[in-house]
Design a protein around this motif. Structure first.
Motif, short mmCIF file in Angstrom:
data_model
loop_
_atom_site.label_atom_id
_atom_site.label_comp_id
_atom_site.label_asym_id
_atom_site.label_seq_id
_atom_site.Cartn_x
_atom_site.Cartn_y
_atom_site.Cartn_z
N ARG A 1 14.30 -48.63 -21.04
CA ARG A 1 12.94 -48.30 -20.68
C ARG A 1 12.07 -49.53 -20.77
O ARG A 1 11.28 -49.80 -19.88
CB ARG A 1 12.45 -47.19 -21.61
N ASP B 1 9.06 -48.95 -17.50
CA ASP B 1 8.84 -47.66 -16.86
C ASP B 1 9.01 -46.56 -17.90
O ASP B 1 10.07 -46.45 -18.52
CB ASP B 1 9.83 -47.50 -15.71
N LYS B 2 8.00 -45.72 -18.07
CA LYS B 2 8.06 -44.64 -19.05
C LYS B 2 9.10 -43.58 -18.70
O LYS B 2 9.65 -42.94 -19.56
CB LYS B 2 6.71 -43.95 -19.15
N SER B 3 9.36 -43.41 -17.42
CA SER B 3 10.22 -42.31 -16.98
C SER B 3 11.71 -42.65 -16.99
O SER B 3 12.51 -41.84 -16.57
CB SER B 3 9.82 -41.89 -15.57
N CYS C 1 13.88 -42.81 -19.36
CA CYS C 1 14.68 -41.95 -20.23
C CYS C 1 14.01 -40.58 -20.33
O CYS C 1 13.28 -40.30 -21.26
CB CYS C 1 14.84 -42.59 -21.61
N SER C 2 14.30 -39.74 -19.37
CA SER C 2 13.75 -38.39 -19.36
C SER C 2 14.68 -37.46 -20.12
O SER C 2 15.81 -37.84 -20.48
CB SER C 2 13.60 -37.91 -17.92
N LEU C 3 14.24 -36.24 -20.33
CA LEU C 3 15.11 -35.25 -20.96
C LEU C 3 16.32 -34.97 -20.08
O LEU C 3 17.41 -34.71 -20.58
CB LEU C 3 14.34 -33.96 -21.23
N ARG C 4 16.15 -35.06 -18.79
CA ARG C 4 17.27 -34.90 -17.86
C ARG C 4 18.30 -36.02 -18.08
O ARG C 4 19.49 -35.78 -18.05
CB ARG C 4 16.75 -34.94 -16.42
N ASP C 5 17.80 -37.25 -18.32
CA ASP C 5 18.70 -38.36 -18.62
C ASP C 5 19.48 -38.12 -19.91
O ASP C 5 20.67 -38.42 -19.99
CB ASP C 5 17.93 -39.68 -18.75
N CYS D 1 24.80 -43.77 -17.44
CA CYS D 1 23.45 -43.24 -17.25
C CYS D 1 22.37 -44.30 -17.16
O CYS D 1 21.33 -44.06 -16.54
CB CYS D 1 23.12 -42.27 -18.39
N TYR D 2 22.57 -45.46 -17.75
CA TYR D 2 21.49 -46.46 -17.82
C TYR D 2 21.88 -47.84 -17.31
O TYR D 2 21.15 -48.46 -16.55
CB TYR D 2 20.98 -46.58 -19.25
#
Length: 111
Positions: A1, A6-8, A10-14, A51-52
């Motif tokens: 992040r 970018d704040k988004s 690491c979302s809960l979906r991630d 994922c990242y």
């Protein structure tokens, strides 16, 4: 992040995706003969990569690898080479493919 500013990132979906990937990598047949602790660590690093890591450009990847390796050293008291874990797993899947001659098995292909 922080790397992508970018704040988004690491979302809960991630987080949910990373958890699913962890379970999938942990339960893979090629890992079942290893110690549980090793399976957990490998699955964790591979889920993070999936994922990242792959979203990052080359400079960001270098920083990310150093960060992950530093965390492993400080928190797990273990020296790892993040990219080696990834490459071993990628090669496991590439070996199962029928690849025509003349096709380079480079990083882009493995990813």
């Amino acid at each position: 992040r922080t790397q992508l500013n970018d704040k988004s990132v690491c979302s809960l979906r991630d987080v949910k995706r990373a958890n699913r990937m962890f379970v999938w990598f942990f339960n893979r047949h090629n890992r079942r003969n290893r110690a549980v602790e090793t399976r957990i660590k490998e699955a964790m690093f591979l889920a993070i990569a999936q994922c990242y890591y792959y979203r990052l450009n080359q400079n960001q990847r270098e920083k990310f690898k150093k960060e992950i390796e530093g965390i492993a050293k400080n928190k797990l008291h273990e020296r790892i080479v993040f990219e080696d874990i990834i490459v071993v797993e990628q090669n496991h899947y590439v070996k199962k493919l029928q690849i025509e001659s003349g096709i380079a098995i480079n990083r882009a292909f493995r990813e």
